[in-house]
Design an enzyme around this catalytic site. Structure first.
Site, PDB file in Angstrom:
ATOM      1  N   GLY A  35       0.663  -1.357   0.197  1.00  0.00           N
ATOM      2  CA  GLY A  35       0.578   0.276   0.174  1.00  0.00           C
ATOM      3  C   GLY A  35       0.460   1.084   0.096  1.00  0.00           C
ATOM      4  O   GLY A  35       0.456   2.084   0.449  1.00  0.00           O
ATOM      5  N   SER A  37       1.455   3.755  -2.344  1.00  0.00           N
ATOM      6  CA  SER A  37       0.520   4.506  -2.917  1.00  0.00           C
ATOM      7  C   SER A  37       0.151   5.530  -3.162  1.00  0.00           C
ATOM      8  O   SER A  37       0.010   7.253  -3.238  1.00  0.00           O
ATOM      9  CB  SER A  37      -0.357   4.208  -4.397  1.00  0.00           C
ATOM     10  OG  SER A  37      -1.050   3.988  -3.329  1.00  0.00           O
ATOM     11  N   ARG A  38       0.226   5.982  -1.672  1.00  0.00           N
ATOM     12  CA  ARG A  38      -0.773   7.222  -0.907  1.00  0.00           C
ATOM     13  C   ARG A  38      -0.006   6.564   0.770  1.00  0.00           C
ATOM     14  O   ARG A  38      -0.146   5.476   1.233  1.00  0.00           O
ATOM     15  CB  ARG A  38      -2.236   7.162  -1.403  1.00  0.00           C
ATOM     16  CG  ARG A  38      -2.761   6.496  -0.518  1.00  0.00           C
ATOM     17  CD  ARG A  38      -4.342   6.648  -0.998  1.00  0.00           C
ATOM     18  NE  ARG A  38      -5.450   5.997   0.022  1.00  0.00           N
ATOM     19  CZ  ARG A  38      -6.169   4.547  -0.796  1.00  0.00           C
ATOM     20  NH1 ARG A  38      -5.669   5.028  -2.639  1.00  0.00           N
ATOM     21  NH2 ARG A  38      -7.003   3.859  -0.423  1.00  0.00           N
ATOM     22  N   ASN A 110       1.595  -2.596   5.674  1.00  0.00           N
ATOM     23  CA  ASN A 110       0.566  -1.465   5.903  1.00  0.00           C
ATOM     24  C   ASN A 110      -0.234  -1.530   5.291  1.00  0.00           C
ATOM     25  O   ASN A 110      -1.083  -1.007   5.347  1.00  0.00           O
ATOM     26  CB  ASN A 110       1.565  -0.595   5.307  1.00  0.00           C
ATOM     27  CG  ASN A 110       0.963   0.819   4.785  1.00  0.00           C
ATOM     28  OD1 ASN A 110       0.420   1.452   6.185  1.00  0.00           O
ATOM     29  ND2 ASN A 110       1.014   1.238   4.310  1.00  0.00           N
ATOM     30  N   SER A 162      -3.998  -1.253  14.796  1.00  0.00           N
ATOM     31  CA  SER A 162      -4.551   0.155  14.950  1.00  0.00           C
ATOM     32  C   SER A 162      -5.088   0.014  16.895  1.00  0.00           C
ATOM     33  O   SER A 162      -5.468  -1.071  16.934  1.00  0.00           O
ATOM     34  CB  SER A 162      -6.275   0.031  14.331  1.00  0.00           C
ATOM     35  OG  SER A 162      -6.792   1.359  14.823  1.00  0.00           O
ATOM     36  N   TYR A 175     -13.456  -4.348  11.153  1.00  0.00           N
ATOM     37  CA  TYR A 175     -12.264  -3.487  11.324  1.00  0.00           C
ATOM     38  C   TYR A 175     -10.987  -4.452  12.409  1.00  0.00           C
ATOM     39  O   TYR A 175      -9.687  -4.433  12.281  1.00  0.00           O
ATOM     40  CB  TYR A 175     -12.353  -2.890  11.062  1.00  0.00           C
ATOM     41  CG  TYR A 175     -10.438  -1.099  10.903  1.00  0.00           C
ATOM     42  CD1 TYR A 175     -10.379  -1.396   9.545  1.00  0.00           C
ATOM     43  CD2 TYR A 175     -10.928  -0.601  11.565  1.00  0.00           C
ATOM     44  CE1 TYR A 175      -9.212  -1.263   9.452  1.00  0.00           C
ATOM     45  CE2 TYR A 175      -9.069  -0.358  11.733  1.00  0.00           C
ATOM     46  CZ  TYR A 175      -8.770   0.058  10.898  1.00  0.00           C
ATOM     47  OH  TYR A 175      -7.392   1.167  10.744  1.00  0.00           O
ATOM     48  N   ALA A 176     -11.444  -4.363  13.606  1.00  0.00           N
ATOM     49  CA  ALA A 176     -11.360  -4.322  15.376  1.00  0.00           C
ATOM     50  C   ALA A 176      -9.899  -5.740  14.696  1.00  0.00           C
ATOM     51  O   ALA A 176      -9.455  -5.685  15.028  1.00  0.00           O
ATOM     52  CB  ALA A 176     -11.407  -3.746  15.965  1.00  0.00           C
ATOM     53  N   ALA A 177     -11.249  -6.792  14.760  1.00  0.00           N
ATOM     54  CA  ALA A 177     -10.800  -7.753  14.864  1.00  0.00           C
ATOM     55  C   ALA A 177      -9.500  -8.182  13.988  1.00  0.00           C
ATOM     56  O   ALA A 177      -8.824  -9.145  14.368  1.00  0.00           O
ATOM     57  CB  ALA A 177     -12.228  -8.955  14.234  1.00  0.00           C
ATOM     58  N   LYS A 179      -7.353  -5.942  13.139  1.00  0.00           N
ATOM     59  CA  LYS A 179      -6.236  -5.097  13.096  1.00  0.00           C
ATOM     60  C   LYS A 179      -5.965  -6.008  15.083  1.00  0.00           C
ATOM     61  O   LYS A 179      -4.897  -6.065  14.778  1.00  0.00           O
ATOM     62  CB  LYS A 179      -6.852  -3.792  13.292  1.00  0.00           C
ATOM     63  CG  LYS A 179      -6.779  -3.821  12.528  1.00  0.00           C
ATOM     64  CD  LYS A 179      -5.909  -3.295  11.439  1.00  0.00           C
ATOM     65  CE  LYS A 179      -5.358  -2.654  10.425  1.00  0.00           C
ATOM     66  NZ  LYS A 179      -4.776  -2.570   9.365  1.00  0.00           N
TER      67      LYS A 179
HETATM   68  P1  NAP Z   1      -4.793   4.931   3.035  1.00  0.00           P
HETATM   69  O1  NAP Z   1      -4.332   6.906   2.948  1.00  0.00           O
HETATM   70  O2  NAP Z   1      -6.189   4.585   2.348  1.00  0.00           O
HETATM   71  O3  NAP Z   1      -3.843   4.036   1.953  1.00  0.00           O
HETATM   72  C1  NAP Z   1      -3.589   2.171   1.682  1.00  0.00           C
HETATM   73  C2  NAP Z   1      -2.931   2.277   1.265  1.00  0.00           C
HETATM   74  O4  NAP Z   1      -3.196   0.499   0.503  1.00  0.00           O
HETATM   75  C3  NAP Z   1      -3.359   2.545  -0.479  1.00  0.00           C
HETATM   76  O5  NAP Z   1      -1.804   2.494  -0.881  1.00  0.00           O
HETATM   77  C4  NAP Z   1      -4.362   1.440  -1.371  1.00  0.00           C
HETATM   78  O6  NAP Z   1      -4.164   1.817  -2.712  1.00  0.00           O
HETATM   79  C5  NAP Z   1      -3.780   0.169  -0.468  1.00  0.00           C
HETATM   80  N1  NAP Z   1      -5.231  -0.244  -0.171  1.00  0.00           N
HETATM   81  C6  NAP Z   1      -5.887  -0.522   0.509  1.00  0.00           C
HETATM   82  N2  NAP Z   1      -6.671  -1.255  -0.253  1.00  0.00           N
HETATM   83  C7  NAP Z   1      -5.958  -2.622  -1.181  1.00  0.00           C
HETATM   84  C8  NAP Z   1      -6.315  -3.172  -1.412  1.00  0.00           C
HETATM   85  N3  NAP Z   1      -7.248  -4.430  -1.640  1.00  0.00           N
HETATM   86  N4  NAP Z   1      -5.018  -4.283  -2.121  1.00  0.00           N
HETATM   87  C9  NAP Z   1      -4.004  -3.603  -2.819  1.00  0.00           C
HETATM   88  N5  NAP Z   1      -3.523  -2.294  -1.773  1.00  0.00           N
HETATM   89  C10 NAP Z   1      -4.879  -1.700  -0.532  1.00  0.00           C
HETATM   90  O7  NAP Z   1      -4.353   4.539   4.461  1.00  0.00           O
HETATM   91  P2  NAP Z   1      -4.020   4.407   5.865  1.00  0.00           P
HETATM   92  O8  NAP Z   1      -4.596   5.270   6.259  1.00  0.00           O
HETATM   93  O9  NAP Z   1      -2.372   5.155   4.618  1.00  0.00           O
HETATM   94  O10 NAP Z   1      -3.449   3.671   6.589  1.00  0.00           O
HETATM   95  C11 NAP Z   1      -2.126   2.955   6.347  1.00  0.00           C
HETATM   96  C12 NAP Z   1      -2.610   1.694   7.533  1.00  0.00           C
HETATM   97  O11 NAP Z   1      -2.718   2.202   8.622  1.00  0.00           O
HETATM   98  C13 NAP Z   1      -3.071   0.457   7.373  1.00  0.00           C
HETATM   99  O12 NAP Z   1      -3.372  -0.596   8.189  1.00  0.00           O
HETATM  100  C14 NAP Z   1      -4.532   1.490   8.529  1.00  0.00           C
HETATM  101  O13 NAP Z   1      -5.857   0.477   8.573  1.00  0.00           O
HETATM  102  C15 NAP Z   1      -4.328   1.942   9.489  1.00  0.00           C
HETATM  103  N6  NAP Z   1      -4.371   3.075  10.421  1.00  0.00           N
HETATM  104  C16 NAP Z   1      -4.864   3.757  10.038  1.00  0.00           C
HETATM  105  C17 NAP Z   1      -4.782   4.698  10.649  1.00  0.00           C
HETATM  106  C18 NAP Z   1      -5.707   6.367   9.676  1.00  0.00           C
HETATM  107  O14 NAP Z   1      -5.849   6.918  10.300  1.00  0.00           O
HETATM  108  N7  NAP Z   1      -5.647   6.868   9.077  1.00  0.00           N
HETATM  109  C19 NAP Z   1      -5.386   4.620  11.654  1.00  0.00           C
HETATM  110  C20 NAP Z   1      -5.028   3.620  12.407  1.00  0.00           C
HETATM  111  C21 NAP Z   1      -4.507   2.761  11.448  1.00  0.00           C
HETATM  112  P3  NAP Z   1      -5.253   1.367  -3.785  1.00  0.00           P
HETATM  113  O15 NAP Z   1      -6.818   2.013  -2.597  1.00  0.00           O
HETATM  114  O16 NAP Z   1      -5.100   1.633  -4.866  1.00  0.00           O
HETATM  115  O17 NAP Z   1      -5.386  -0.390  -3.196  1.00  0.00           O
END
Ligand code: NAP
Length: 267
Positions: A35, A37-38, A110, A162, A175-177, A179
């Protein structure tokens, strides 16, 4: 060793050290970040490349960042389209990375997705999609990477969990399950892989700014900031700092741990 030979070896060692200093601490090592890309994945890709790592990442679709990084780092960056909804493709990705770079030192699980909805109304397909992408696929990705790391004599794995894994919140039970599953996976796998020189840890972020939190209502955000002792949401860099620490030699005696980075929200 003759004097000439030992001088040549010393020169070569100094040259290597100088090159390492120039290119950063990761020089030569290879990281897989899912993941990238962003969001957090993008920040990790940027910081690992800056530290001299070669980096492989995937996502379902590309982004301007992926295109720019591919052009800027042709020999040290690899991206493929992979959907964690089909975990077998994640294994193929690992094979391609090994073919491209010849080694593998770090895996950051990630990529993740969340669908906020009460369990009563969540369609079975949405339950399955989250469990497959957030738990089944990372486990299979880890298996493929850990086998390569074992052959090489070691490595490091960091799973992105998370705070939903450690505190209850309405609307995110599935989602919680996933993580909480990753955190349990982390602890038991650390016991299996320690003897292979592989450390396994998780980072447990609170809310941080990314696409995942962009839609959060302003009132919800203010409530989180008020309840957080350090008074703000995290940045992706705050979370990346913890991942990079766990991936580094500074954490060489740390394994099986879940490191909460939430400004004190859950303390
Ligand atoms: P994000 O901005 O939504 O980015 C998610 C990345 O994962 C993107 O590159 C997305 O690209 C890729 N992705 C999603 N589903 C995918 C799939 N089925 N197959 C392949 N790639 C996939 O997420 P983030 O906020 O940076 O979160 C990163 C991690 O931190 C995640 O595991 C999230 O659960 C965890 N987290 C986030 C937060 C928060 O507040 N943001 C808090 C706690 C934990 P595509 O959509 O192009 O596939």
């Amino acid at each position: 060793m003759t004097d000439n030979l030992s001088t040549a070896v010393q020169h070569a060692e100094h040259a290597e050290q100088a090159e390492g200093a120039e290119h950063g601490v990761g020089e030569g090592r290879v990281a897989v970040v899912s993941g990238g890309s962003r969001g957090l994945g993008r920040v990790l890709v940027e910081r690992l490349l800056a530290d001299g790592w070669r980096v492989a990442t995937f996502s379902r679709s590309s982004s301007a960042f992926i295109a720019e990084t591919s052009a800027a780092h042709p020999g040290s960056f690899h991206w493929e389209a992979v959907d964690l909804g089909d975990p077998a493709t994640a294994r193929t990705f690992v094979r391609n990375v090994f073919r491209t770079f010849g080694r593998l030192d770090l895996l950051v699980n990630n990529a993740g997705l969340v669908r906020e909805e009460l369990l009563f109304t969540m369609p079975p397909k949405a339950i399955e999609t989250q469990i497959t992408a957030n738990l089944v696929a990372p486990i299979m990705l880890t298996q493929a990477c850990a086998r390569l790391m074992t052959r090489q004599g070691g490595g490091s794995i960091v799973n992105i969990s998370s705070i939903n894994a450690v505190r209850g919140y309405r609307g995110v039970s599935v989602y919680a399950a996933t993580k909480a599953g990753l955190d349990g996976f982390t602890r038991s796998l650390a016991r299996e892989l320690g003897e292979n020189g592989i450390r396994v840890n998780s980072v447990v972020p609170g809310y941080f700014d990314s696409a995942m939190t962009a839609e959060m209502p302003a009132a919800h955000r203010v409530r989180i900031e008020r309840r957080t002792p350090l008074g703000r949401l995290a940045s992706a860099d705050d979370i990346a700092d913890a991942v990079l620490y766990l991936s580094s030699p500074r954490a060489q005696f740390v394994t099986g741990q879940s490191l909460v980075i939430d400004g004190g929200l859950t303390c």
